[in-house]
Structure formats: C-alpha cells, structure tokens
Write a protein that holds these residues in place. Structure first.
Motif, short mmCIF file in Angstrom:
data_model
loop_
_atom_site.label_atom_id
_atom_site.label_comp_id
_atom_site.label_asym_id
_atom_site.label_seq_id
_atom_site.Cartn_x
_atom_site.Cartn_y
_atom_site.Cartn_z
N ALA A 138 0.80 -1.22 0.00
CA ALA A 138 0.00 0.00 0.00
C ALA A 138 0.83 1.27 0.00
N GLY A 139 2.06 1.23 0.47
CA GLY A 139 2.86 2.44 0.59
C GLY A 139 3.79 2.67 -0.58
N GLY A 140 4.33 3.89 -0.61
CA GLY A 140 5.35 4.21 -1.61
C GLY A 140 4.84 4.45 -3.00
N TRP A 141 3.53 4.76 -3.16
CA TRP A 141 2.98 5.00 -4.49
C TRP A 141 3.08 6.49 -4.86
N LYS A 142 3.40 6.73 -6.12
CA LYS A 142 3.52 8.09 -6.61
C LYS A 142 2.94 8.16 -8.02
N ILE A 143 2.12 9.17 -8.28
CA ILE A 143 1.56 9.34 -9.62
C ILE A 143 1.97 10.72 -10.14
N LYS A 168 5.91 2.81 -8.01
CA LYS A 168 5.87 2.16 -6.69
C LYS A 168 7.28 1.81 -6.27
N ILE A 169 7.65 2.22 -5.04
CA ILE A 169 8.99 1.94 -4.52
C ILE A 169 8.91 0.86 -3.45
N PHE A 170 9.68 -0.20 -3.64
CA PHE A 170 9.79 -1.28 -2.67
C PHE A 170 11.11 -1.12 -1.91
N HIS A 171 11.05 -1.05 -0.57
CA HIS A 171 12.23 -0.88 0.25
C HIS A 171 12.75 -2.26 0.65
N ILE A 172 13.87 -2.67 0.05
CA ILE A 172 14.47 -3.95 0.38
C ILE A 172 15.23 -3.82 1.69
N THR A 173 16.08 -2.80 1.77
CA THR A 173 16.74 -2.40 3.02
C THR A 173 16.70 -0.89 3.06
N LEU A 228 13.76 -1.01 -4.88
CA LEU A 228 13.37 -1.46 -6.21
C LEU A 228 12.19 -0.62 -6.64
N GLU A 229 12.31 0.04 -7.79
CA GLU A 229 11.27 0.94 -8.28
C GLU A 229 10.58 0.30 -9.48
N LEU A 230 9.25 0.16 -9.38
CA LEU A 230 8.43 -0.32 -10.49
C LEU A 230 7.68 0.87 -11.06
N ARG A 231 7.81 1.09 -12.35
CA ARG A 231 7.26 2.30 -12.97
C ARG A 231 6.47 1.95 -14.23
N GLY A 232 5.32 2.58 -14.38
CA GLY A 232 4.53 2.45 -15.60
C GLY A 232 4.27 3.81 -16.21
N ASP A 233 4.48 3.94 -17.53
CA ASP A 233 4.29 5.21 -18.22
C ASP A 233 3.34 5.02 -19.39
N ILE A 286 1.45 5.04 -26.28
CA ILE A 286 2.55 4.09 -26.06
C ILE A 286 2.66 3.85 -24.56
N MET A 287 2.68 2.59 -24.15
CA MET A 287 2.76 2.24 -22.74
C MET A 287 4.02 1.42 -22.49
N GLN A 288 4.67 1.68 -21.37
CA GLN A 288 5.87 0.92 -21.04
C GLN A 288 5.92 0.68 -19.54
N ILE A 289 6.57 -0.41 -19.19
CA ILE A 289 6.80 -0.76 -17.78
C ILE A 289 8.29 -0.97 -17.60
N SER A 290 8.84 -0.39 -16.53
CA SER A 290 10.28 -0.53 -16.28
C SER A 290 10.52 -0.76 -14.80
N MET A 291 11.68 -1.33 -14.49
CA MET A 291 12.09 -1.56 -13.11
C MET A 291 13.49 -1.00 -12.92
N HIS A 292 13.73 -0.37 -11.76
CA HIS A 292 15.03 0.22 -11.45
C HIS A 292 15.46 -0.24 -10.06
N TYR A 293 16.66 -0.74 -9.98
CA TYR A 293 17.21 -1.16 -8.68
C TYR A 293 18.27 -0.15 -8.26
N ARG A 294 18.11 0.43 -7.08
CA ARG A 294 19.05 1.45 -6.60
C ARG A 294 19.71 0.95 -5.31
N PHE A 295 21.00 1.18 -5.23
CA PHE A 295 21.75 0.71 -4.05
C PHE A 295 22.86 1.70 -3.73
#
Length: 835
Positions: free
Chosen positions: A659-664, A768-773, A778-783, A826-835
């Motif tokens: 439920a958390g970490g959502w941004k539009i 949507k941002i998932f906090h691993i630590t 991990l960022e899941l993004r749809g455009d 045009i629709m795209q889905i991407s994932m970004h891992y940040r550390f």
C-alpha cells in the motif's frame, strides 16, 4: 509489357485513356506529333532493354492494384535493415590535494546502418558515423574566494553518408556500362537514377554522398573571484575547427535522368499529357543533372571569445548583473585555396571573367571580410520590493555564425567541384519543343563539351563579402509573487530581435519575365530561350554570361530578420504534502521574412530563398515557430499512504510493500496550430524559388474538418477563372481568397497566412517503490505516453495545384489533412534497482 513498348493498357479507364504521341524526330512537336497506333512504341532505351531481359532485378508485377490506379503499387516485397549505435565512456576524477582537482572523460562510439530495398535496382544507401572525444578539466583553488577552472577537449567525427550499395551483386561499380549509360570512371555502385513523375518508382541512384573527417579542439579558462559584494568572473575560449569533406551536391555523384511524359504528349490536344515511363522507353529525358566528383576539401577556422561579468549585490534586496562578451569568428578558408567566388558588383556584367579565386589577385583566402564587431553587452537585475514580490529584468546580445549546409560553400564551384544541369523545353500551343537527352550520351555537357559553353549549364555559389554573424537581442521583464509559502505566480514579458540572419538569395533572377512574354507572342526560338545572352530578343538574366539564363547564381547573405514578443505566465506549487506542480501559459507572436536554412518540422512555409531577391521584406509574415497560444505543465503527487507518510506511518513493512510508496505524475502539452503558406506554381518564371500565390481577400473558414480544413465557404475555394486578356492569368471572381501566381508578377500572399491544426498530448505515470533495506530499493514504474490517445493532425495540403473541382469531394486533395504529428498511445513498464 511497358518494357517491351506495349502501352496499350494506357488506353483503358484504369489509366485514364492516355493516348501516346510520336515526337517525330526527337522534338516534342505540337504540329507534327502523330498518335502511336494502340499505344505501341519502339523500345530505344538500353536501360529499358536491360530491365526487360533481367527479371531477377526488375521482376514482373505480383499484386492486384485498386480500380483506376493503373500500375501504382503493383509490386510488393520485403524490406530489411538494421541500425546499430555503440558507445562507451570512461570518466576519472582525481583529487590531487585540497587545492587541485583533475577530471577527464574519454568517449568512443560508432553508429551505422544497413538496409535492403524491395527492388534490387534501387540501391539502398549505407551510413557510418564513428566518433571519439577526450575532455580534461583542472580546477585550482588559490583561496576560498579565488578559483580558476581550465578546460580542454578534442573530438573527431567521421561521416560516411548516402553511399550506395548493391546487395544483388549484379551491378557493382560497372552498373552504368552494364545498362548502357555513358559514364567514364563510375564512382559508386549501381547505375544513374531514372526518375519518373508517373506511377513507377525511381530506378538507380543519384549517389547523394557526404563524407566528412572533422577534428575540433577546444580550450577555455574561467576565473571566479568573490570580492566583497561582487562576484566577478572572467574567461576566454578558443575553438579550432578542422573539417575535411566531400559532398557530391544535390544532384549526386551519379546524376539523374528525369522523365515527365512531354515526349509522348501532344501540346495541341487538351489533356494529352503523355506518360513518363513511355518517355523512358523512348530514351527521351527532359532534364539531366549531375554533381561533381572530387577529393576532400579542407576548411579551417578559429572561433575565439572573451568575457567579463560582475554579479553585484548593491543592497540586500537588489542585485545587478553587468557583463560583456566579445567574440570573433574567423572566416572559413580552404587549406589549398580551393574556393571561388563571383564578383557581382556590376549585376549587368557577371561573366566567367568575374570569378575570384581564393588567395590570388589580392583576394583573401576566405573571400569573405572578417567581422570585428562582435561586442555583446549583458545587463540584468533582481529587485525584491517586499517579502512576497520580486521584479527581474535583463537585456543581452548573443552572436552566432550560422551554418548553411555544404552545398552552399564556395568550394562547390567550378573548377574545383561543380554541379551541372540541362533541361529541354516542352512544346506549347505555338512552338515546338527541344529534343530529349539520351542515356547513351550520358552527361555530355558542361565545361569543355562541344557546343555547350560553360555559361549555359553551371551553378555557382558565392558569399556576400560583408556577411556578418547573426546578432540576437534578448530582453525580458518579469514579476514573481509569493501567494503563500508553497505557491508562487509569475508573469513576464519576453522579447527577441534577430538581425543579420543568414539566407540564400538567387542573384540570377530577371526583373520581369521577358522570355515568357516573348514566347507568348509566338516568335520565340528555343535556342534564344536557353542560351541567348546578347539581348537581341529579350533582356537576358543577370548572370547569363556565367550560368546561362536558367543557371543558378546563389549568394549566401545575412539580411534576414526576425522578432518574437510574448507574455508568459506560470503557476508553481512547491512540494507540500506530496503534491507539486507547475503550469505555464504563453501568448506570443513570432515574425520573420525567411524560414531559414533549417526550418521547424511539420510546418508548411515558403522556402529558404526570398521569392523576390530584390525585396526581402516581401516574404515577411509569421515564422515557422509562431504558436500564438501554448500551455504546458507537469504535476506529481506522492500518495499519503505508507511508512513515514501521513496515513499508516507505522504500518507493518509487509503491508507497506503493497500500500505504501505510491507516486503518480503527469504532464500536458497543448499549443495552437503552426502557420501555413498557401503555395502556388512558379508561373512568373524569373528564376524564383518558392512562389507565393495571389492573395485577393481573407479566407472565411467554416465547417472545418480534416477532409476539408479550409471549409466550404466560397472564399476557401481557389480562384480558377482566367482573365479576359488571354495571357493565362487567374482572375478574381469576387469571392475566392487565393489564386495561382500570375505570369506577369510575383504572388503577394503573406507567409503563414493560414493555420494548421494544433497539438494536444497528455502523459501519465505511476511509480511504486519497494524498500528492500534502508539503502536498497526497487522501483516499479509504468508510463503512458499520449495516455488519452489524442490525435494531433498534421498540416493540410496547401498547394493550389492540387485543387480539383471535378473530384468527388469537390476540391481534390487541397485542404485535406493526410498525416498526424502525434504518435499513438505508447505504454511501457520498467524496473530500477538502486543501491
């Protein structure tokens, strides 16, 4: 069937019942032309004979066409190709000590492509663009208030563009001799282009080749000194350009033979237009064109500049910026002095004796005078009149020596690099035409060709010796008001004046159409039309003694102007409770007398040349960048759910992951339509480029739609009634707004007098941002680009020659919108891992 001389299909309604006529002795004659029985013609062209005998390179039709379309799109096949772009970068930052820092970057890359066309006789081109660059940056801190930055860089760019290939392996560099086109020392693969105005695709290649080897060296130094209330900056830069290039010219190194049907027509029979492919089979081309083949030219130039600037905080609420920049652009010169200009100081005596060679007879190496007036002052201020109100303003001048394209440089002139053309004249109702050009004779014209002196066929470029860099004056005044701690509004005026803008100009332009008027009298000889420079029959064109009456003498000069005035407003909301946005509106007007060498895309304007070379302001009107209304903005909202947010700040991590970490977020772009110029054929035949139509009255647009953008009001229908003088000119019928250019004078339509459809696009994103630590996410993004799938239409057909009152829709393609400026959703889905 056509390749064997059987054109009987042209007599059917599928083609429009086209009767072919015998030109009788090679002349397109109005009085001696006789019809070919059943449209059976002799096969003369060796190229046609070769294609008929080699179906592997020119296959038979394999596709049924639409009713009434003739042979249009009667063959289909696969295309294939690829594009590759590889790049690598290495960057190193090194802190030597507290006062010295060094950094460097090295980049290398290569972009190249390959393609294969449907027909083996169309010779796809191959492009290759390798590059390398090295940049060094050194910062030395003398004291915390005195810092120096030194930069140096070098780059090498290579361009190999438009080089024809022969994937079939049949032709190679012997293609012309194989198909029967005369050309010694063929420079590239394939064979010279056969260009048609009819249904058939062009064959062969012009070899419009560009090859460049360019080295750029850059050195700059900036010194920053903080002294009391003054922030002082001083700097200098030196740019060295080394460019070696070869450009075949617009006609290409392999050249072209063009066919339009005039050698199978009868000029004395209405609508007996002939057929271009039939002219090809008969080996009668109405024009031939070819560029030159040479080694590389080497042009060199320094561009140097110096500046000083002071940001002076006069009072706590008033800051003034004072500065000046001086720039000097060295005129381009060629390392071996392979440049030629033309002396046009006496417009009535332009001959080959007026050629000016670089570095000879007192001429400079650049053939252009240096310009030392590049002084560019800057002044600005920011005045905080209260805690909520700020007033800002500024004025500055920027210079730029604009590019013109290789084909406008003075290296592209005889005897170093030339382009030549020859054109026949079609028959009229009162005179025979001239014989066509055959492929067996090749391009046997130009300097040294028997019976065809230099002045009949050549094109020349020159630069105004007093050419100047463009000088752009920019000024603005803006008010910014803080509505609250997180809201601000801004309203301002922005203006810009462009002076000395670079344009091409046709010097070899008649002041009146003497040859055409002579022809109308019925006593004109075609040799006189093309070649006579004596003035016996009519006043010749200004540079007839050098280029011939219909050659081009094109001057690059700097006498175009532009202006821009705008009211700009912005509403800004700083991030508060996860919400931020900015929306901007601009009400503006942009005017100019020239579209420029590189005008904006998707804009229908007159060309880069002035219609009337003696009246530059005759083309004044809305510029290609004139969008009267523009709105854009973006917004972002961090949903207030999840750990650390307003709601659920202490929720379990597992629940937060869902439920958390959502941004539009989203953005919007909207602007009114670009200008449209109602264009016309060049009836006033005085060597003009880009004719304006005649303008009689404003167009009243009603019931506008994409099938009829100009509507159905009588004023929106082009004038088609001829005047009573019998001179072929269009008359005003009392309601129409536009008509074809007159045969007696230039058109008077303003550039950009009408408007194309506007543009709309809305983009949406969700993230949507998932906090691993704590330090890994991990960022899941749809455009969704153009999320609402809005169609923004392109410009309508504004060419008066496309108006057809007999068409089913009553207007032909004139006023019809047939393209769009927007992409589909045009629709795209991407994932970004940040550390």
């Amino acid at each position: 069937a056509f390749l064997t001389g059987d054109f009987s299909d042209l007599l059917t309604s599928q083609y429009g019942n086209i009767q072919l006529y015998n030109p009788n002795g090679g002349n397109a004659g109005y009085s001696t032309a006789t019809p070919y029985a059943n449209d059976q013609i002799p096969v003369v062209s060796p190229v046609a004979k070769f294609l008929a005998a080699h179906s592997s390179v020119y296959p038979a039709p394999n596709r049924q066409v639409a009713p009434g379309a003739g042979d249009y799109l009667n063959y289909q096949g696969p295309e294939k190709g690829y594009t590759v772009n590889d790049q690598g970068d290495v960057k190193v930052d090194y802190v030597i000590n507290q006062k010295n820092t060094l950094s460097g970057r090295y980049s290398i890359g290569d972009a190249y492509d390959f393609s294969q066309t449907v027909l083996p006789v169309q010779f796809p081109t191959q492009n290759d663009y390798p590059f390398q660059s090295l940049v060094l940056n050194y910062i030395h801190t003398f004291t915390p208030a005195l810092v120096n930055e030194l930069r140096a860089g070098v780059s090498r760019n290579v361009i190999n563009s438009g080089i024809p290939t022969d994937p079939s392996g049949v032709f190679g560099d012997k293609g012309n001799s194989l198909v029967g086109v005369a050309m010694a020392n063929q420079p590239y693969a394939g064979f010279s282009q056969m260009a048609f105005t009819g249904n058939e695709s062009n064959l062969g290649t012009t070899a419009l080749v560009t090859q460049v080897r360019e080295n750029n060296f850059y050195y700059a130094d900036n010194l920053t000194w903080q002294k009391g209330h003054h922030a002082l900056k001083f700097g200098a830069q030196i740019l060295r350009y080394q460019q070696n290039y070869y450009y075949a010219g617009n006609s290409g190194a392999m050249g072209s033979f063009s066919y339009d049907g005039q050698y199978t027509e009868n000029a004395n029979v209405p609508y007996a237009y002939g057929y271009s492919f039939a002219d090809f089979v008969l080996d009668d081309s109405y024009s031939i064109n070819i560029g030159g083949v040479s080694g590389y030219f080497g042009q060199r130039q320094y561009r140097d500049a110096f500046f000083a600037q002071d940001d002076w905080r006069v009072f706590p609420n008033l800051t003034i910026n004072l500065g000046v920049r001086y720039g000097y652009d060295q005129p381009l010169y060629e390392v071996n002095n392979k440049q030629v200009s033309v002396n046009i100081s006496n417009p009535n005596a332009i001959t080959i004796n007026g050629l000016e060679f670089a570095g000879k007879d007192g001429n400079s190496r650049a053939l252009v005078n240096p310009f030392y007036g590049g002084v560019m002052p800057r002044i600005g201020f920011a005045w905080k009149t209260s805690n909520r109100f700020v007033l800002r303003g500024g004025f500055g001048i920027t210079d730029a020596m604009e590019g013109t394209g290789t084909n406008r440089r003075m290296t592209q002139n005889y005897p170093y690099q030339s382009s030549f053309s020859a054109a026949s004249l079609s028959a009229t109702g009162t005179a025979n035409g001239t014989a066509g050009f055959s492929v067996e004779n090749g391009f046997s014209f130009g300097p040294g060709a028997a019976g065809t002196p230099l002045e009949n066929y050549t094109n020349f470029n020159l630069w105004d010796p007093h050419i100047k860099p463009a000088m752009v004056e920019q000024f603005n005044l803006a008010w910014q008001y803080m509505i609250s701690s997180n809201w601000t509004a801004q309203v301002g005026y922005v203006g810009q004046l462009g002076k000395h803008l670079m344009v091409p100009n046709e010097v070899n332009q008649w002041s009146s159409n003497a040859p055409w008027l002579y022809l109308l009298n019925g006593n004109e000889s075609y040799d006189q039309w093309n070649y006579d420079c004596t003035g016996t029959y009519f006043t010749p064109s200004p540079s007839c003694g050098l280029t011939g009456n219909y050659g081009n003498l094109q001057e690059t000069t700097s006498n175009a102007v532009s202006n821009y005035n705008a009211l700009q407003a912005s509403l800004i909301h700083l991030p508060t409770h996860g919400l931020s946005y900015r929306f901007n509106y601009t009400w503006s007007r942009s005017m100019s007398n020239n579209a420029g060498f590189y005008g904006p895309p998707n804009v229908t304007l007159n060309g880069s040349f002035f219609q009337d070379s003696t009246n530059p302001m005759g083309d004044y009107g809305p510029s290609g960048f004139d969008t009267r209304n523009a709105f854009n903005g973006y917004w972002s909202y961090q949903l207030p759910f999840g750990r650390g947010q307003r709601f659920g700040s202490n929720m379990p991590r597992a629940l937060d992951e869902a439920a958390g970490g959502w941004k539009i977020s989203g953005s919007v772009i909207m602007y009114s339509g670009f200008p449209i110029t109602i264009e016309s054929g060049e009836n006033y035949n005085v060597n003009s480029w880009g004719a304006h139509s005649q303008h009689f009255r404003p167009m009243h647009i009603k019931d506008q739609n994409i099938n009829n953008w100009f509507g159905d009001d009588p004023s929106a229908l082009p004038c088609t009634t001829f005047d009573s003088n019998g001179d072929g000119n269009i008359a005003d019928n009392g309601s129409c707004a536009y008509g074809m250019e007159s045969y007696n004078y230039f058109g008077n339509t303003m550039n950009g007098s009408e408007r194309a459809p506007g543009y709309r696009q809305v983009d949406l994103s969700a993230m949507k941002i998932f906090h691993i630590t704590d330090r890994n996410t991990l960022e899941l993004r749809g455009d969704a680009f153009n999320a609402l799938n809005i169609v923004s239409y392109g410009a309508p057909d504004s060419w008066l020659g496309d108006y057809n009152p007999n068409a089913t829709n009553g207007h032909g393609t004139f006023g019809t919108v047939s393209s769009s400026n927007s992409s589909p959703r045009i629709m795209q889905i991407s994932m970004h891992y940040r550390f």
